[in-house]
Write a protein that holds these residues in place. Structure first.
Motif, PDB file in Angstrom:
ATOM      1  N   SER A 221       0.882  -1.074   0.168  1.00 27.94           N
ATOM      2  CA  SER A 221      -0.028  -0.259   0.113  1.00 27.94           C
ATOM      3  C   SER A 221       0.836   1.247   0.205  1.00 27.94           C
ATOM      4  O   SER A 221       2.109   1.051   0.497  1.00 27.94           O
ATOM      5  CB  SER A 221      -0.997  -0.137   0.993  1.00 27.94           C
ATOM      6  OG  SER A 221      -0.315   0.640   2.654  1.00 27.94           O
ATOM      7  N   HIS A 223       0.756   3.459   2.150  1.00 31.45           N
ATOM      8  CA  HIS A 223       1.435   3.978   3.521  1.00 31.45           C
ATOM      9  C   HIS A 223       2.735   3.322   3.616  1.00 31.45           C
ATOM     10  O   HIS A 223       3.408   3.678   4.269  1.00 31.45           O
ATOM     11  CB  HIS A 223       0.357   3.237   4.582  1.00 31.45           C
ATOM     12  CG  HIS A 223      -0.927   3.857   4.703  1.00 31.45           C
ATOM     13  ND1 HIS A 223      -1.062   5.108   5.270  1.00 31.45           N
ATOM     14  CD2 HIS A 223      -2.037   3.487   4.260  1.00 31.45           C
ATOM     15  CE1 HIS A 223      -2.290   5.572   5.074  1.00 31.45           C
ATOM     16  NE2 HIS A 223      -2.991   4.752   4.642  1.00 31.45           N
ATOM     17  N   GLY A 224       3.053   2.379   2.807  1.00 30.40           N
ATOM     18  CA  GLY A 224       4.477   1.908   2.752  1.00 30.40           C
ATOM     19  C   GLY A 224       5.397   2.445   1.915  1.00 30.40           C
ATOM     20  O   GLY A 224       6.376   2.684   2.130  1.00 30.40           O
ATOM     21  N   ARG A 246      14.141   6.235   2.963  1.00 32.22           N
ATOM     22  CA  ARG A 246      13.495   4.912   3.162  1.00 32.22           C
ATOM     23  C   ARG A 246      12.972   4.772   4.657  1.00 32.22           C
ATOM     24  O   ARG A 246      12.149   4.117   5.165  1.00 32.22           O
ATOM     25  CB  ARG A 246      14.167   3.755   2.594  1.00 32.22           C
ATOM     26  CG  ARG A 246      13.412   2.644   2.593  1.00 32.22           C
ATOM     27  CD  ARG A 246      13.530   1.621   1.423  1.00 32.22           C
ATOM     28  NE  ARG A 246      12.616   0.740   1.485  1.00 32.22           N
ATOM     29  CZ  ARG A 246      12.617  -0.564   0.653  1.00 32.22           C
ATOM     30  NH1 ARG A 246      13.668  -0.770  -0.084  1.00 32.22           N
ATOM     31  NH2 ARG A 246      11.765  -1.365   1.268  1.00 32.22           N
ATOM     32  N   ASN A 249      12.726   7.661  11.712  1.00 25.89           N
ATOM     33  CA  ASN A 249      11.942   7.485  12.942  1.00 25.89           C
ATOM     34  C   ASN A 249      12.152   8.644  13.839  1.00 25.89           C
ATOM     35  O   ASN A 249      12.732   8.439  14.750  1.00 25.89           O
ATOM     36  CB  ASN A 249      12.387   6.299  13.709  1.00 25.89           C
ATOM     37  CG  ASN A 249      11.528   4.845  12.906  1.00 25.89           C
ATOM     38  OD1 ASN A 249      10.505   5.008  12.303  1.00 25.89           O
ATOM     39  ND2 ASN A 249      11.932   3.676  13.325  1.00 25.89           N
ATOM     40  N   SER A 410     -13.989  -4.757   1.223  1.00 26.27           N
ATOM     41  CA  SER A 410     -13.047  -5.808   1.755  1.00 26.27           C
ATOM     42  C   SER A 410     -13.963  -6.713   2.525  1.00 26.27           C
ATOM     43  O   SER A 410     -14.643  -6.343   3.308  1.00 26.27           O
ATOM     44  CB  SER A 410     -11.937  -5.187   2.576  1.00 26.27           C
ATOM     45  OG  SER A 410     -11.021  -4.627   1.942  1.00 26.27           O
ATOM     46  N   ASP A 451      -6.044  -8.969  -2.554  1.00 30.27           N
ATOM     47  CA  ASP A 451      -6.231  -8.166  -1.377  1.00 30.27           C
ATOM     48  C   ASP A 451      -7.512  -8.322  -0.857  1.00 30.27           C
ATOM     49  O   ASP A 451      -7.733  -7.338   0.134  1.00 30.27           O
ATOM     50  CB  ASP A 451      -6.154  -6.765  -1.930  1.00 30.27           C
ATOM     51  CG  ASP A 451      -5.139  -6.368  -3.026  1.00 30.27           C
ATOM     52  OD1 ASP A 451      -4.130  -7.074  -2.942  1.00 30.27           O
ATOM     53  OD2 ASP A 451      -5.266  -5.687  -4.055  1.00 30.27           O
ATOM     54  N   ALA A 488     -12.824  -0.450   0.574  1.00 30.32           N
ATOM     55  CA  ALA A 488     -11.617  -1.189   0.559  1.00 30.32           C
ATOM     56  C   ALA A 488     -10.637  -0.217   0.002  1.00 30.32           C
ATOM     57  O   ALA A 488      -9.466   0.160   0.622  1.00 30.32           O
ATOM     58  CB  ALA A 488     -11.382  -2.456  -0.345  1.00 30.32           C
TER      59      ALA A 488
ATOM     60  N   ASN B 210       8.482   1.481  15.355  1.00 23.24           N
ATOM     61  CA  ASN B 210       8.575   1.236  14.031  1.00 23.24           C
ATOM     62  C   ASN B 210       9.972   0.703  13.595  1.00 23.24           C
ATOM     63  O   ASN B 210      10.657   1.158  12.926  1.00 23.24           O
ATOM     64  CB  ASN B 210       8.158   2.520  13.399  1.00 23.24           C
ATOM     65  CG  ASN B 210       8.310   2.346  11.746  1.00 23.24           C
ATOM     66  OD1 ASN B 210       7.709   1.290  11.140  1.00 23.24           O
ATOM     67  ND2 ASN B 210       8.691   3.474  11.147  1.00 23.24           N
ATOM     68  N   LEU B 216      13.389  -5.223   5.846  1.00 25.10           N
ATOM     69  CA  LEU B 216      12.688  -4.224   5.442  1.00 25.10           C
ATOM     70  C   LEU B 216      13.121  -4.102   3.936  1.00 25.10           C
ATOM     71  O   LEU B 216      11.835  -3.790   3.116  1.00 25.10           O
ATOM     72  CB  LEU B 216      13.039  -2.975   6.089  1.00 25.10           C
ATOM     73  CG  LEU B 216      12.474  -1.626   5.946  1.00 25.10           C
ATOM     74  CD1 LEU B 216      11.799  -1.000   6.971  1.00 25.10           C
ATOM     75  CD2 LEU B 216      12.869  -0.688   4.712  1.00 25.10           C
ATOM     76  N   GLY B 220       9.112  -4.430   3.228  1.00 23.13           N
ATOM     77  CA  GLY B 220       8.769  -3.048   3.418  1.00 23.13           C
ATOM     78  C   GLY B 220       8.541  -2.836   5.074  1.00 23.13           C
ATOM     79  O   GLY B 220       8.971  -3.603   5.744  1.00 23.13           O
ATOM     80  N   SER B 221       8.039  -1.518   5.240  1.00 20.95           N
ATOM     81  CA  SER B 221       7.981  -1.083   6.566  1.00 20.95           C
ATOM     82  C   SER B 221       6.551  -1.559   7.200  1.00 20.95           C
ATOM     83  O   SER B 221       5.729  -1.836   6.511  1.00 20.95           O
ATOM     84  CB  SER B 221       8.277   0.526   6.707  1.00 20.95           C
ATOM     85  OG  SER B 221       6.786   1.103   6.625  1.00 20.95           O
ATOM     86  N   HIS B 223       4.387   0.371   8.521  1.00 19.14           N
ATOM     87  CA  HIS B 223       3.538   1.240   7.958  1.00 19.14           C
ATOM     88  C   HIS B 223       2.494   0.517   6.956  1.00 19.14           C
ATOM     89  O   HIS B 223       1.442   0.983   6.696  1.00 19.14           O
ATOM     90  CB  HIS B 223       3.751   2.591   7.278  1.00 19.14           C
ATOM     91  CG  HIS B 223       4.330   3.625   8.477  1.00 19.14           C
ATOM     92  ND1 HIS B 223       3.567   3.789   9.898  1.00 19.14           N
ATOM     93  CD2 HIS B 223       5.594   3.661   9.174  1.00 19.14           C
ATOM     94  CE1 HIS B 223       4.211   4.669  10.521  1.00 19.14           C
ATOM     95  NE2 HIS B 223       5.323   4.617  10.166  1.00 19.14           N
ATOM     96  N   GLY B 224       3.297  -0.470   6.139  1.00 21.69           N
ATOM     97  CA  GLY B 224       2.503  -0.972   5.153  1.00 21.69           C
ATOM     98  C   GLY B 224       1.831  -2.515   5.770  1.00 21.69           C
ATOM     99  O   GLY B 224       0.961  -2.791   5.116  1.00 21.69           O
ATOM    100  N   ARG B 246      -6.663  -6.265   4.284  1.00 25.22           N
ATOM    101  CA  ARG B 246      -5.657  -5.720   3.671  1.00 25.22           C
ATOM    102  C   ARG B 246      -5.765  -4.128   3.094  1.00 25.22           C
ATOM    103  O   ARG B 246      -4.833  -3.608   3.048  1.00 25.22           O
ATOM    104  CB  ARG B 246      -5.200  -6.753   2.524  1.00 25.22           C
ATOM    105  CG  ARG B 246      -3.983  -6.054   1.690  1.00 25.22           C
ATOM    106  CD  ARG B 246      -3.222  -7.369   1.319  1.00 25.22           C
ATOM    107  NE  ARG B 246      -1.837  -6.772   0.913  1.00 25.22           N
ATOM    108  CZ  ARG B 246      -0.971  -7.380   0.085  1.00 25.22           C
ATOM    109  NH1 ARG B 246      -1.052  -8.436  -0.218  1.00 25.22           N
ATOM    110  NH2 ARG B 246      -0.116  -6.651  -0.305  1.00 25.22           N
ATOM    111  N   LYS B 247      -7.095  -4.100   2.959  1.00 26.13           N
ATOM    112  CA  LYS B 247      -7.318  -2.788   2.267  1.00 26.13           C
ATOM    113  C   LYS B 247      -8.727  -2.183   3.017  1.00 26.13           C
ATOM    114  O   LYS B 247      -9.644  -3.058   3.391  1.00 26.13           O
ATOM    115  CB  LYS B 247      -7.923  -2.732   0.966  1.00 26.13           C
ATOM    116  CG  LYS B 247      -6.819  -3.052  -0.185  1.00 26.13           C
ATOM    117  CD  LYS B 247      -7.593  -3.448  -1.456  1.00 26.13           C
ATOM    118  CE  LYS B 247      -6.648  -3.002  -2.395  1.00 26.13           C
ATOM    119  NZ  LYS B 247      -7.077  -3.296  -3.850  1.00 26.13           N
ATOM    120  N   GLN B 256      -1.721   4.416  12.300  1.00 27.21           N
ATOM    121  CA  GLN B 256      -0.371   4.870  11.616  1.00 27.21           C
ATOM    122  C   GLN B 256       0.463   5.698  12.626  1.00 27.21           C
ATOM    123  O   GLN B 256       1.715   5.544  12.667  1.00 27.21           O
ATOM    124  CB  GLN B 256      -0.407   5.463  10.159  1.00 27.21           C
ATOM    125  CG  GLN B 256      -0.999   4.768   9.110  1.00 27.21           C
ATOM    126  CD  GLN B 256      -0.070   3.616   8.726  1.00 27.21           C
ATOM    127  OE1 GLN B 256       0.860   3.701   8.975  1.00 27.21           O
ATOM    128  NE2 GLN B 256      -0.629   2.866   7.743  1.00 27.21           N
TER     129      GLN B 256
END
Lengths: 531, 531
Positions: A221, A223-224, A246, A249, A410, A451, A488, B210, B216, B220-221, B223-224, B246-247, B256
Motif C-alpha cells: 500500500s 502507506h508503505g 526510506r 523514525n 473488503s 487483497d 476497500a 517502528n 525491510l 517493506g515497513s 506502516h505497510g 488488507r485494504k 499509523q
C-alpha cells in the motif's frame, strides 16, 4: 474441457504439456484505458437527488470581493468563473455522472504558494473548498455538493526530482499517474500502483484517496511506499515533508494521516515516493473456472507457487464478462464458451525464463488438479494488453447502459462472492432486476482477490431512489456482519459518509471526527463528505 | 585475488565458474543472537549523567494510596515493588547499560482491561508512566528517567488468531518476536521483520518503535504491513482497531500514528499484521570489497539482477569485523585476510534452482567487473546462520569493551560511509581515539545499505561527557547537512529528544508536539523523551 486449438505455445514448452494447449487470445483493437464518460445521461444535481442534505449556513456565499481577491493572486488561466463562457461541468460532475455540484468558481493555481494563499483566504472567510485532482473518484468525493469553490491541482504537474540509484521520485501532486509511470519507465523503474483511470488521475489524488489498484498485491500500500508529502493545511500553512529517506523514525509519521484523508484536512501538493525497479518480464494468463471455491484454491496455490513474481490476481464473474462482451461488441472474448468465473494472473520478474517456468509448473498443476477448465496465456505485449482489457473495461461496461451503483468492499476471502449472490437474490425478490423496464440489469462481481477486495457493481438503466434503497443499507449490513470494510479502496466521499459505522467502531469514529475538527476547525475542506 | 580453495560449490554449478571458487565459511559454534547485556559495567543513574534534566513537578510522587489502588486491581505476580525483595534493575536499566531510572513500581497487567484501569488512574492522578516491551531499545526510550511507573507488557503474550489463507496474524503486544515467527513458520509464513534482539523484543515494541531490521528491503515497513492495532489511550479508553483487512479506506488511518510513537500517545496492546509466505529457499553470500564505491555499485547491480529475490543487503567495514573477531575470540572469520569492506547478501524465494541461478549470474558478473575480491556462499543452514552472525553480533561486539555510542542514520547512499570517516578523523584530531587509556576504541560503520541506513557505532572503554560532546552535535550537524535522518530506525527516545530539529523542520515539529499534547494532555506517557 481444455480445447486443443493451439496457436502458439509459450516458448520452450513441449506441446504435450497440458497448459501449452491454451489458445492465445484474439487481438482486440485500440485499447482504451483512459477514464471517459461512458453514459450520456447527464446527472441530476446532487441537491435534487439528496434533498435531505442541506447547505451549511456557516459557509459564506461568494461575493464580488472574494472573486476580486482570487483574481488578484491568480492569472486568467488559473481562474474559471461560471459567469464567463467557461463551462464548469467537467469540474462539477463526477466521472460516474452520479453527482453534480453547483460551483461557480474553479481555481487552478500554478504554485504551492498560491494554494496556500487560497486556503488561508477561504479559511479566514469561511468559504468551503473542494480539492480536486483528476476527478476520477468513484464516491462523489471530488466534486462539490453545493457551491463550494473547486481547487484543482491540474497545473501543479511537474516532476521535481528523481534519483536513479534509490528509485525515489519527487513530483507535484497534479502529475498524471500515467505520465509519472512513463517517466519512470525511461529510468528502469515503475510506479508502485496502477489503475484503470491512470490516464486521468493525479499522483496527489491517488495518495489523497489511498488508491489500491492493480499491483497492491506486489508492491504493497501507499502507506508503505510514500516517503514524504508536501501539504497545505486549511489555515494556509505549508508543511513541507518531502523526505527522500526510506527510513526515518523521528516523530509521529504525520504524512500517514493525509494518505486517504480525501482532502478533508489538508491539500497534498507534492509527493515523494519509493519506486521499485521495473520488471523485465511480464506474463498474463486468463483462466476459466467452475466455481468460487476453485478461485480461492487457485489463489492460495498462486501465492505459494508464483510467490515473489505474482503481481496481480484478479477475478471476474460471468455477468461482468457478459456486460463487457456486449460493450466491446464485435471484439472476441478470450473464450467462446461462457464460464462461471474467470481469473487473470499476472507475473512480473527479473528473469523471463524463470517466470515462465514458474507459471508453467503452476498452470500444469492447477489443470491437473481440475481447478481450471480453460485458459490462455499472452504471447506478446499486444495480447498482454488485450487480456488485461477484459478486466479493466468492466467498470466502463457496467455503466454503459445508464449507470452503476458501485460498492468496493473488503471481505474475508471465503465470503467474498457471497455478497454478489445475496445482492442479485434480493434484487430479484424485489422484482426490480431483469429486462426492460426493470431498473436493474444485474449485480456483477470482480476484483482483487489477492487483497480480499470485491467490486460489486450494480448495473442499472438509470439511477433511482428505489434501487438505492434496495441496496443500502442491505449491502453495508452484510459487510458488517462479516467484519469487512464498506470501502476497500474507493474511500468514503459523499456516497459512504453515513455508513462508516458499518466498518469502524464508535471510539474509532470519535477519534476520526476529533482529528478532522483538530486540523480543520472551520470545516472548510471538502464538507458534507467523509465523516 | 579470489582464492581457489574450493570446498563445496553451490549445487549444479560447474567448477570452472569463477564464483564457485568461493570457499565455504568455517563453522562457528553456538549462535547467540539473543539480546543480553554484554558489558558488566553497571550504568550510572540517568539523573547523574544528565543533571540538567529535571523531574517535572507536575507529576505526583507515588503514595501508599496509589500502591493500594494498583494492588486492588492486580495480582501479586502482576505488581513488583522495589521495597520488596524484587529487584527492579532489569526494568530500570536499558540494554546498552547507558541509562538507569529509579522507578520503584513495575506493573505487569495480564489483561487489556487492567492496562486501561492503570492508565486511567495514572492520568487522573498525574502519575508518569513508561510503557515497556522487551526493553531492548537503543535510545533509552523504554526505561524511566526518574520515578515513572513502569508498565510492562510481559504478560500480554498470547497469539489471538491466525488465518492461514490470508496470512493475517493477530496477537498480544507482549508476544516475543521470535515466538511469533516460530508460530508462523509452522504455518508456512514469516514475520515480515527480523532483528538481532528477536529473542527478547516484543511484537508490540517493534510496532511502537517502528523497527526496521534486516528484511525491510524485502517486505517493506510496518506502516505497510500492520493492518490493525488495539491501543489504550492515556485516559484509559481502549481503541480496538484489530482489523484484518488488507485494504480499508474508511477514515484517517489512525493506527499509523501509533507506529513509531514510542509509547508517548498510547499503549499498544494488540497487533494485527499481514505476514508473507515463508520462502522455501535461502542463500547467503558474504563478499569482500576494496572500497565503498564498490559497495554502492554492487548494491545497484543486486537490486537489478537479484530483484524480487533480494531480501537483505548489509555492509560492514573492516573495523566492525575486527571488533567482532576479537569478541568471538577463537572462531574463524569467513576470510583470513582483512578487507576494507564486506557485504552480506541474502536471497529468498520460492524456487531454489532459480535463486541459485540468479545468484550465480550476479556473482559471476560482479567478480568479472572486479567489484568483489573474495567471497563465500553458505551451503547449508548452519553456514547460513554462521555468516549472518558476523553481521548480527557486531552491536554486541562493539559494546563488549565498556560501552558504545550508537547512531542510527539515514543518508543518501553516496554519503553513507563518509560519516564514519569524518567521525574517526574528528576523534583522532581530538586525541581521544586509540589504545588504553584513550576513551575511544574506534568508530565503526555497518548497516542496511538497501535502506540507506548506516549504523555508526563508537566503541568506547567507558561512557564519558568528553566523548559525547565530541560526537554530538557534530554527527547530527553532518547528517543535517546531507538531508539525512538522525534516527533511521531506533527512534528518538531519551537520547535524541533534543536533536529532532536536525531532521525535521519547525512546522513539522510543531505538528508533532501539537499531536502529543492533543492525545496526552497531561503528558503522563513516557515523559522526558521523544519530542
Amino acid at each position: 474441457m481444455i480445447r486443443s486449438s493451439v496457436l502458439k505455445p509459450l516458448c520452450g514448452l513441449a506441446i504435450s504439456k497440458p497448459w501449452s494447449r491454451f489458445r492465445i487470445p484474439r487481438i482486440i483493437s485500440s485499447p482504451c484505458l483512459k477514464a471517459t464518460y461512458t453514459t450520456k445521461i447527464s446527472p441530476k444535481l446532487t441537491t435534487e437527488t439528496y434533498p435531505s442534505v442541506k447547505r451549511d449556513s456557516k459557509f459564506k456565499h461568494l461575493s464580488s470581493e472574494d472573486i476580486t481577491f482570487f483574481q488578484s493572486i491568480l492569472s486568467q488561466q488559473e481562474l474559471l468563473l461560471a459567469s464567463d463562457q467557461d463551462n464548469l461541468e467537467f469540474y462539477n460532475e463526477d466521472w460516474m455522472r452520479k453527482y453534480k455540484g453547483q460551483s461557480s468558481l474553479v481555481l487552478r493555481p500554478k504554485t504551492v504558494k498560491k494554494v496556500s494563499q487560497i486556503l488561508k483566504y477561504c479559511n479566514d472567510n469561511h468559504i468551503a473548498v473542494v480539492p480536486q485532482g483528476g476527478n476520477t473518484g468513484l464516491v462523489g468525493g471530488s466534486v462539490p455538493v453545493f457551491d463550494e469553490v473547486i481547487l484543482s491541482l491540474n497545473y501543479l504537474n511537474q516532476i521535481r526530482d528523481f534519483d536513479p540509484v534509490s528509485g525515489i521520485l519527487k513530483c507535484d501532486a497534479g502529475v498524471i499517474l500515467e505520465n509519472a509511470d512513463q517517466f519512470l519507465a525511461e529510468h528502469g523503474y515503475i510506479f508502485p500502483l496502477d489503475l484503470g483511470a491512470k490516464g486521468s488521475c493525479h499522483v496527489g489524488g491517488v495518495v489523497a484517496t489511498n488508491a489500491g489498484g492493480l499491483r497492491l498485491l506486489r508492491y504493497g500500500s501507499l502507506h508503505g511506499s510514500v516517503l514524504g508529502l508536501e501539504v497545505v493545511l486549511p489555515n494556509g500553512a505549508i508543511v513541507s515533508s518531502m523526505h527522500a529517506l526510506r527510513k526515518d523514525n523521528t516523530g509521529y509519521d504525520l504524512k500517514q494521516l493525509f494518505i486517504g484523508s480525501e482532502g478533508t484536512i489538508g491539500v497534498i501538493t507534492g509527493v515523494s515516493i519509493l519506486t521499485p525497479p521495473r520488471p523485465n518480464a511480464f506474463n498474463v494468463s486468463f483462466l476459466a473456472l467452475e466455481n468460487f471455491q476453485a478461485v480461492q484454491n487457485v489463489f492460495v496455490k498462486a501465492k505459494k507457487d508464483l510467490a515473489e513474481v505474482l503481481s496481480a490476481f484478479e477475478f471476474m464473474d460471468s455477468y461482468s464478462q457478459d456486460l463487457t462482451r456486449k460493450h466491446l461488441e464485435n471484439i472476441n472474448h478470450p473464450f467462446e464458451e461462457e464460464h462461471p468465473f474467470y481469473v487473470l494472473i499476472e507475473t512480473s520478474g527479473s528473469n523471463k525464463e524463470h517466470d515462465d517456468a514458474k507459471l508453467e509448473a503452476f498452470l500444469e498443476s492447477v489443470i491437473e488438479e481440475g481447478l481450471v477448465v480453460d485458459g490462455v496465456v499472452a504471447q506478446d505485449e499486444t495480447e498482454f494488453r488485450n487480456l488485461w482489457q477484459w478486466r479493466e473495461l468492466i467498470p466502463e461496461s457496467a455503466q454503459a447502459n445508464g449507470g452503476v451503483y458501485k460498492y468496493d468492499i473488503s471481505l474475508p476471502l471465503k465470503d467474498l462472492y457471497s455478497l454478489v449472490e445475496a445482492a442479485n437474490q434480493r434484487l430479484e425478490q424485489l422484482g426490480i432486476l431483469g429486462d426492460v423496464p426493470k431498473p436493474v440489469i444485474r449485480a456483477i462481481g470482480y476484483g482483487h482477490v489477492g487483497d480480499g477486495n470485491l467490486h460489486l457493481n450494480v448495473a442499472v438503466r438509470e439511477y433511482s431512489k428505489q434501487v438505492e434503497e434496495a441496496l443500502e443499507p442491505f449491502i453495508y449490513e452484510f459487510i458488517s456482519s462479516k467484519k469487512g470494510s464498506i470501502s476497500a479502496e474507493h474511500g468514503l466521499g459523499f456516497q459512504k459518509k453515513n455508513y462508516i459505522g458499518f466498518t469502524k467502531t464508535e471510539p474509532e469514529i470519535r477519534l476520526i471526527k476529533d482529528l478532522k475538527h483538530h486540523y480543520d476547525p472551520n470545516g472548510i475542506l471538502n464538507p458534507y463528505k467523509y465523516v
